[in-house]
Scaffold this motif. Structure first.
Motif, PDB file in Angstrom:
ATOM      1  N   THR A   9       0.841  -1.186   0.000  1.00  0.00           N
ATOM      2  CA  THR A   9       0.000   0.000   0.000  1.00  0.00           C
ATOM      3  C   THR A   9       0.882   1.245   0.000  1.00  0.00           C
ATOM      4  N   CYS A  38     -10.135   2.708   0.096  1.00  0.00           N
ATOM      5  CA  CYS A  38      -8.738   2.427  -0.259  1.00  0.00           C
ATOM      6  C   CYS A  38      -7.918   2.598   1.012  1.00  0.00           C
ATOM      7  N   GLU A  60     -10.616  -2.079   1.176  1.00  0.00           N
ATOM      8  CA  GLU A  60      -9.277  -2.196   0.590  1.00  0.00           C
ATOM      9  C   GLU A  60      -9.263  -3.423  -0.312  1.00  0.00           C
ATOM     10  N   CYS A  66      -5.894  -6.016   4.249  1.00  0.00           N
ATOM     11  CA  CYS A  66      -7.131  -6.177   5.026  1.00  0.00           C
ATOM     12  C   CYS A  66      -6.888  -6.950   6.314  1.00  0.00           C
TER      13      CYS A  66
END
Length: 172
Positions: A9, A38, A60, A66
């Motif tokens: 991410t 997001c 997400e 997650c």
């Protein structure tokens, strides 16, 4: 030589996250409902829980992210708070929130993802933003301009942090 793995991410910088909560501190954060789209590392949702939000929903696409968010939110939530982590594409998963209203929505997609317009249109059509609520969208103006969602929301204010912008919207 150790191979560095690519991060799963792009987290919101701590500077931008702190600015977001400083801006929203005058609003009722205690007992509020949050939607973190997001969600990435889940840091914004974690901060919302620490500020006393009664409900936080994170969405997400990345499965591992997650799982990490779930663990973090369990650690930082109290028994009187609820949270959900929804894994999947927001353009298909947002429909699962139909009928819900949020006091705060934070949307921070990958800048070049093409998610801005379709997601904002879905948020508007599903009426996810409560009438007295506010939505913050993190973006880089090279990839998205906030004027592209003025058919659905009214821009309330905008702040710049280096190359990162936070644009705030309300229901007109």
């Amino acid at each position: 030589m150790v191979k560095q793995s690519k991060p799963i991410t792009r987290p919101t910088s701590s500077k931008v996250r702190q600015a977001l909560f400083n801006i929203w501190q005058g609003r009722q954060l205690q007992d509020s409902s949050w939607l973190d789209l997001c969600a990435g590392t889940g840091a914004v949702g974690t901060q919302a829980l620490l500020e006393g939000a009664k409900e936080v929903v994170g969405m997400e696409i990345n499965h591992q992210a997650c799982q990490n968010i779930q663990k973090a939110w369990q650690k930082f939530s109290s028994p009187c708070q609820s949270f959900r982590v929804i894994q999947g594409n927001i353009l298909t998963k947002l429909h699962h929130l139909s009928g819900e209203k949020f006091d705060f929505i934070y949307f921070d997609p990958p800048y070049q993802s093409g998610l801005y317009e379709p997601t904002i249109e879905l948020i508007a059509s599903l009426e996810l933003l409560d009438s007295q609520a506010e939505m913050a969208i993190e973006h880089d103006p090279k990839f998205w301009q906030p004027t592209q969602c003025l058919d659905f929301f009214k821009m309330h204010r905008q702040k710049k942090y280096g190359d990162t912008f936070l644009s705030f919207f309300i229901v007109p």
